[in-house]
Design a protein around this motif. Sequence first.
Motif, PDB file in Angstrom:
ATOM      1  N   LEU A 292       0.804  -1.224   0.000  1.00  0.00           N
ATOM      2  CA  LEU A 292       0.000   0.000   0.000  1.00  0.00           C
ATOM      3  C   LEU A 292       0.841   1.280   0.000  1.00  0.00           C
ATOM      4  N   PRO A 293       1.916   1.388   0.805  1.00  0.00           N
ATOM      5  CA  PRO A 293       2.714   2.620   0.734  1.00  0.00           C
ATOM      6  C   PRO A 293       3.307   2.865  -0.652  1.00  0.00           C
ATOM      7  N   LEU A 294       3.740   1.782  -1.322  1.00  0.00           N
ATOM      8  CA  LEU A 294       4.283   1.963  -2.678  1.00  0.00           C
ATOM      9  C   LEU A 294       3.183   2.423  -3.630  1.00  0.00           C
ATOM     10  N   ALA A 295       2.001   1.848  -3.484  1.00  0.00           N
ATOM     11  CA  ALA A 295       0.879   2.289  -4.318  1.00  0.00           C
ATOM     12  C   ALA A 295       0.561   3.760  -4.061  1.00  0.00           C
ATOM     13  N   GLY A 296       0.809   4.222  -2.829  1.00  0.00           N
ATOM     14  CA  GLY A 296       0.553   5.613  -2.490  1.00  0.00           C
ATOM     15  C   GLY A 296       1.449   6.588  -3.216  1.00  0.00           C
ATOM     16  N   CYS A 297       2.551   6.101  -3.782  1.00  0.00           N
ATOM     17  CA  CYS A 297       3.433   6.993  -4.551  1.00  0.00           C
ATOM     18  C   CYS A 297       2.723   7.581  -5.763  1.00  0.00           C
ATOM     19  N   ALA A 298       1.679   6.910  -6.219  1.00  0.00           N
ATOM     20  CA  ALA A 298       0.939   7.389  -7.391  1.00  0.00           C
ATOM     21  C   ALA A 298       0.282   8.737  -7.127  1.00  0.00           C
ATOM     22  N   VAL A 299      -0.034   9.025  -5.864  1.00  0.00           N
ATOM     23  CA  VAL A 299      -0.745  10.268  -5.528  1.00  0.00           C
ATOM     24  C   VAL A 299       0.115  11.210  -4.691  1.00  0.00           C
ATOM     25  N   THR A 300       1.409  10.894  -4.532  1.00  0.00           N
ATOM     26  CA  THR A 300       2.301  11.773  -3.766  1.00  0.00           C
ATOM     27  C   THR A 300       3.543  12.077  -4.595  1.00  0.00           C
ATOM     28  N   PRO A 301       3.477  13.089  -5.433  1.00  0.00           N
ATOM     29  CA  PRO A 301       4.644  13.455  -6.246  1.00  0.00           C
ATOM     30  C   PRO A 301       5.781  13.978  -5.383  1.00  0.00           C
ATOM     31  N   GLY A 302       6.925  14.173  -6.010  1.00  0.00           N
ATOM     32  CA  GLY A 302       8.096  14.619  -5.282  1.00  0.00           C
ATOM     33  C   GLY A 302       8.882  13.434  -4.762  1.00  0.00           C
ATOM     34  N   TYR A 303       9.771  13.684  -3.798  1.00  0.00           N
ATOM     35  CA  TYR A 303      10.610  12.606  -3.270  1.00  0.00           C
ATOM     36  C   TYR A 303      10.611  12.529  -1.744  1.00  0.00           C
ATOM     37  N   VAL A 304      10.010  13.489  -1.059  1.00  0.00           N
ATOM     38  CA  VAL A 304      10.023  13.464   0.401  1.00  0.00           C
ATOM     39  C   VAL A 304       9.130  12.356   0.936  1.00  0.00           C
ATOM     40  N   ALA A 373       4.326   2.441  -8.089  1.00  0.00           N
ATOM     41  CA  ALA A 373       2.949   2.296  -7.610  1.00  0.00           C
ATOM     42  C   ALA A 373       2.338   0.984  -8.078  1.00  0.00           C
ATOM     43  N   ALA A 374       2.620   0.610  -9.321  1.00  0.00           N
ATOM     44  CA  ALA A 374       2.076  -0.641  -9.849  1.00  0.00           C
ATOM     45  C   ALA A 374       2.643  -1.847  -9.107  1.00  0.00           C
ATOM     46  N   SER A 375       3.934  -1.806  -8.765  1.00  0.00           N
ATOM     47  CA  SER A 375       4.520  -2.923  -8.027  1.00  0.00           C
ATOM     48  C   SER A 375       3.883  -3.061  -6.650  1.00  0.00           C
ATOM     49  N   GLY A 376       3.594  -1.937  -6.011  1.00  0.00           N
ATOM     50  CA  GLY A 376       2.941  -1.989  -4.710  1.00  0.00           C
ATOM     51  C   GLY A 376       1.535  -2.540  -4.791  1.00  0.00           C
ATOM     52  N   ALA A 377       0.774  -2.054  -5.775  1.00  0.00           N
ATOM     53  CA  ALA A 377      -0.598  -2.550  -5.939  1.00  0.00           C
ATOM     54  C   ALA A 377      -0.608  -4.038  -6.242  1.00  0.00           C
ATOM     55  N   LEU A 378       0.315  -4.492  -7.095  1.00  0.00           N
ATOM     56  CA  LEU A 378       0.384  -5.905  -7.434  1.00  0.00           C
ATOM     57  C   LEU A 378       0.751  -6.752  -6.212  1.00  0.00           C
ATOM     58  N   THR A 379       1.626  -6.233  -5.369  1.00  0.00           N
ATOM     59  CA  THR A 379       1.987  -6.944  -4.141  1.00  0.00           C
ATOM     60  C   THR A 379       0.760  -7.185  -3.271  1.00  0.00           C
ATOM     61  N   THR A 380      -0.025  -6.140  -3.076  1.00  0.00           N
ATOM     62  CA  THR A 380      -1.215  -6.265  -2.238  1.00  0.00           C
ATOM     63  C   THR A 380      -2.227  -7.229  -2.845  1.00  0.00           C
ATOM     64  N   VAL A 381      -2.445  -7.124  -4.143  1.00  0.00           N
ATOM     65  CA  VAL A 381      -3.410  -8.006  -4.805  1.00  0.00           C
ATOM     66  C   VAL A 381      -2.974  -9.462  -4.702  1.00  0.00           C
TER      67      VAL A 381
END
Length: 435
Positions: A292-304, A373-381
Amino acid sequence: MRKEGRGHFTAALASAEFRAMWLAEALSQIGDQLARVALALLVFGRTNSALLTALTYALTFLPSLLGGLLLSGLGDRFPRRTVIVVTDVLRGCLAAAMAIPGLPLTVLWCLVGVLTLAGSPFKAAQMALLPDVLPEGRYQAGLGLRQVTMQTAQLAGFGLGGLLVTAIGPSWALLLNGGTFFVSALLVITGVHARPASRRDRASSGGEANVVRGRDPRIAIPFAVNCLLGLIVVPEGLAAPYAHEAGASVVMVGVLMMADPVGSVFGGWWAGRSSPPPTTRSAIVPMALAGLPLAGCAVTPGYVWPIVWWGLSGALATIALIRGQTVIVAVVPDARRATVLGRLNACLYTTQGIALVAAGAVADQLGPRGAVAASGALTTVLAIGAALVWRETRPEKRAAGGEARSAGPDRSVLTIAHDDSSPGSTRDGHPGAGA
């Protein structure tokens, strides 16, 4: 199951045998990271070729797949302490040979490949011996401490490796790496008790063969969940293009790459300090959450925020990895422990390589942030899918052999009781299986 000492690193360190194995592995890990830096600088300095440098670096990983599949069974056929010591001495000799000035690159590559290959039976035998060294209440704490130490040693090895190699030169650094293997062997000889080969104690049965081949859901599901770690390391492989897309400096590439290992340190600490009974669900849930945190990168631009997300994902995945291995340890017969451990390690390397290559292709289409983000979503699924498969197979296993024991009336998970009557217990009542 005994509860004294559960979840505390100090309880695991109370075992003199574990301390010897722990120190030996930490020393070897630091030496390995130092050698990778030294080899990269040595080859690039001689050839000025990025391709040949990358090939040399890849040889410190790729043979692990072949070794895990073909050589991990040595830890079941021969005394495990003997396998650890022999492979350490062999690797020490190979590492020292690499320090010979003017060594042809083809010879150097052969030495690197064989050294990496020898690491597979070492790792399998070491992890197979660990449940015998630690009582069941301390085993997960020991795994957590190992994870914290290995990740810290990796960071320290890379961080200090460049400075040390610059100060003493690549050849001396390689020679120093060879010395770490000899010291590791000495620690194991003096600190770990000799034990007979496991296959002398019990013959292989059809049920054991099914476990090793992955046909038993009790091991197949945790095995598959652990292999999802390959998707979690995708951000490390895409750190450079991710930072470029976010407009970050070159320094931030290193910070992004450190996020997952740092998170893994905290995850290992948490898993070692809070060790629930080994259940399949206790491994699936954190792995599903890790995506889920990796999938959250899709909606949180930047690097912080991605730094935070990647660290959190690494922590959750490490918790899942340790708990999943605890479940596998409770199921696999002692006579097959090293074989399964080696294959698990080989699968982890394979899935990581496949995931990184696939993520690179996806990043060309969706951008690095989309690929992460796709790798995170795939992990959860996939983790949720594994949970659903487990719910379908668990009742069948209970009806077939009564080996899967319910953790309670409302929990559809596998709970392994560590006692003398369990399928994988040894004569002294410790967990008799591992992976």
